[in-house]
Design a protein around this motif. Structure first.
Motif, PDB file in Angstrom:
ATOM      1  N   ARG A 149       0.822  -1.212   0.000  1.00 17.11           N
ATOM      2  CA  ARG A 149       0.000   0.000   0.000  1.00 17.11           C
ATOM      3  C   ARG A 149       0.856   1.263   0.000  1.00 17.11           C
ATOM      4  N   LYS A 150       0.374   2.273  -0.744  1.00 21.29           N
ATOM      5  CA  LYS A 150       1.079   3.547  -0.847  1.00 21.29           C
ATOM      6  C   LYS A 150       0.173   4.672  -0.347  1.00 21.29           C
ATOM      7  N   TYR A 151       0.803   5.772   0.072  1.00 19.48           N
ATOM      8  CA  TYR A 151       0.054   6.913   0.598  1.00 19.48           C
ATOM      9  C   TYR A 151       0.588   8.201  -0.022  1.00 19.48           C
TER      10      TYR A 151
ATOM     11  N   THR B 227      -5.839  10.020   3.739  1.00 19.09           N
ATOM     12  CA  THR B 227      -5.687   8.959   4.737  1.00 19.09           C
ATOM     13  C   THR B 227      -5.876   7.569   4.150  1.00 19.09           C
ATOM     14  N   GLU B 228      -6.672   7.470   3.098  1.00 19.86           N
ATOM     15  CA  GLU B 228      -6.928   6.165   2.499  1.00 19.86           C
ATOM     16  C   GLU B 228      -5.710   5.700   1.696  1.00 19.86           C
ATOM     17  N   PRO B 229      -5.354   4.433   1.812  1.00 19.88           N
ATOM     18  CA  PRO B 229      -4.198   3.937   1.047  1.00 19.88           C
ATOM     19  C   PRO B 229      -4.525   3.772  -0.429  1.00 19.88           C
TER      20      PRO B 229
ATOM     21  N   HIS C  25      -3.836   1.409  -3.851  1.00 19.61           N
ATOM     22  CA  HIS C  25      -3.538   0.012  -4.150  1.00 19.61           C
ATOM     23  C   HIS C  25      -3.082  -0.112  -5.600  1.00 19.61           C
TER      24      HIS C  25
ATOM     25  N   ARG D 132      -3.497   1.000 -10.947  1.00 19.32           N
ATOM     26  CA  ARG D 132      -4.057   1.387  -9.652  1.00 19.32           C
ATOM     27  C   ARG D 132      -5.457   0.799  -9.531  1.00 19.32           C
TER      28      ARG D 132
ATOM     29  N   ASN E 178      -9.209  -1.380  -4.495  1.00 27.74           N
ATOM     30  CA  ASN E 178      -8.938  -2.195  -3.315  1.00 27.74           C
ATOM     31  C   ASN E 178      -8.172  -3.432  -3.770  1.00 27.74           C
TER      32      ASN E 178
ATOM     33  N   TRP F  22       7.640   5.477  -7.925  1.00 26.88           N
ATOM     34  CA  TRP F  22       7.038   6.032  -6.724  1.00 26.88           C
ATOM     35  C   TRP F  22       7.994   6.920  -5.930  1.00 26.88           C
TER      36      TRP F  22
END
Length: 428
Positions: free
Chosen positions: A176-178, A183-185, A187, A204, A207, A288
């Motif tokens: 998971r990346k942020y 706040t939501e990761p 995918h 991407r 979920n 990334w």
């Protein structure tokens, strides 16, 4: 104290060069270049301009037939060491290698032997010993000692996996990346067609559920051929229900509809999915970690470019070598490590669809390769011996299917190299 280093000049320097201060090999090349240009009819002034040398140097070189430097000793001879020392080094080397056949014969060993035999003589340098051995072609080349591949020692079924099909694809979720302020990761689903195809793609997803994987793969396989084999991990989204035994999940059924054979790697062994895992490190390093993203839209835009460049690097022509579909069989494979789980158990076991399958004691702590024939509901367990399967267990394995069993094959378009190269770059 500042050390003085001899500058190595390039013929592209825009300054007049002094041949007395440049590297000897560079000066020698310029000398021979001068001789060549003179034979081509160039004037000394023209050559001086081409090579960025002083005209005086060109005039001096034009008078000579061979290159001479200011070394003070003949070229090809040693400045300090003698021919007698050279012969002594060779004699020691030949004796300890050819006659005594010692285990160790490096330059440090030769130096110690030299000092022992000739204690009153000056000791030669290690550089001189190595140079003598090289000049007389007396080196002994040994392959680099590599750490033994423990997985091969434990009979990991590399060859059995490779025999299932030429075109193989690894599928895995990247961690998971942020991004800042969210706040939501995020995918990402990675797919890697193993070499020689070498095609790596990342999408991407909303979920990490089964539906997302199916959607991405179905979009892929409308643009590029589906593989013979899909190499998967044991996540519930791919493997099926977490605890229910003998269930064939919808994702496995979907792969079989596409005539793709699923292979599940041993649990908690990311190295076994090395193709996609290695490519995921490239994603982290080049995509990334190399830039800062502000929103998902920017990520999708850059990700599309990332995939385009991966397509350009891939061997797309190899994807057309997918095996003939009329030979397809509904089979699922499991790579499993046989081990004794507790002290009260005598025999090793492997896990297949959340059920234990016990094996003979002799196969403890070895990798096995289990084949599940879905149509016959029959499980066969192999170990790899000298690149061939050796059967160690056979048994009935009744199956249950989540919801209704999917039996209708999916129509797969025909592909050519040209159609692949034209359609594959965009992955929305």
């Amino acid at each position: 104290m500042v050390k003085n280093h001899t500058k190595v000049y390039s013929v592209r320097d825009n300054l007049n060069i002094n041949p007395n201060t440049m590297h000897k090999e560079t000066a020698k090349k310029l000398f021979f270049r001068t001789q060549y240009l003179l034979r081509q009819g160039k004037t000394k002034s023209e050559i001086a301009g081409i090579l960025h040398l002083a005209r005086k140097t060109i005039i001096e070189w034009a008078k000579k037939e061979s290159y001479q430097d200011n070394r003070g000793w003949p070229e090809g001879k040693y400045r300090v060491h003698t021919n007698e020392e050279e012969e002594k080094v060779l004699e020691i080397r030949d004796r300890i290698v050819d006659k005594e056949m010692r285990y160790f014969w490096g330059k440090d060993i030769i130096l110690k032997e030299y000092q022992k035999l000739y204690p009153n003589d000056p000791s030669p340098s290690l550089w001189f010993i190595e140079e003598v051995i090289r000049n007389h072609e007396r080196q002994i080349f040994e392959p680099k000692k590599r750490r033994k591949d423990i997985s091969r020692y434990l009979h990991y079924p590399y060859n059995l996996i490779g025999a299932l099909g030429k075109v193989q694809e690894s599928v895995d979720f990247i961690g998971r990346k942020y991004i800042d302020g969210v706040t939501e990761p995020l995918h990402f689903l990675a797919r890697y067609y193993l070499k020689p195809a070498g095609l790596y793609l990342v999408s991407r997803t909303n979920n990490e559920k089964r539906e997302e994987i199916e959607q991405v793969l179905s979009q892929d396989w409308q643009k590029i051929p589906s593989p013979d084999v899909a190499i998967l991990d044991n996540a519930n989204s791919m493997y099926g229900p977490a605890k229910a035994k003998h269930f064939i999940g919808l994702f496995i059924q979907k792969l079989l509809q596409y005539r793709v054979t699923p292979i599940f790697n041993p649990p908690r062994s990311p190295w076994a999915n090395g193709g996609v895992e290695g490519s995921n490190s490239i994603f982290g390093r080049k995509f990334w970690n190399s830039q800062r993203f502000e929103n998902a839209e920017q990520i999708d835009q850059e990700l599309n470019q990332f995939n385009r460049e991966n397509v350009e690097r891939a061997n797309l022509d190899y994807l057309s070598q997918k095996s003939q579909q009329d030979k397809f069989r509904e089979e699922v494979y499991f790579v499993r490590f046989a081990k004794v789980d507790s002290s009260w158990e005598k025999y090793p076991s492997i896990e297949v669809l959340n059920d234990k399958v016990y094996l003979p004691e002799t196969y403890t702590n070895q990798y096995t390769f289990a084949k599940l024939d879905v149509g016959k509901e029959y499980l066969t367990v192999f170990v790899e011996r000298e690149a061939k399967p050796q059967t160690i267990s056979k048994q009935k394995f009744p199956l249950r299917f989540t919801k209704s069993k999917l039996t209708k094959l999916i129509s797969i378009p025909s592909f050519s190299y040209r159609s692949i190269s034209q359609s594959v770059p965009i992955f929305d």
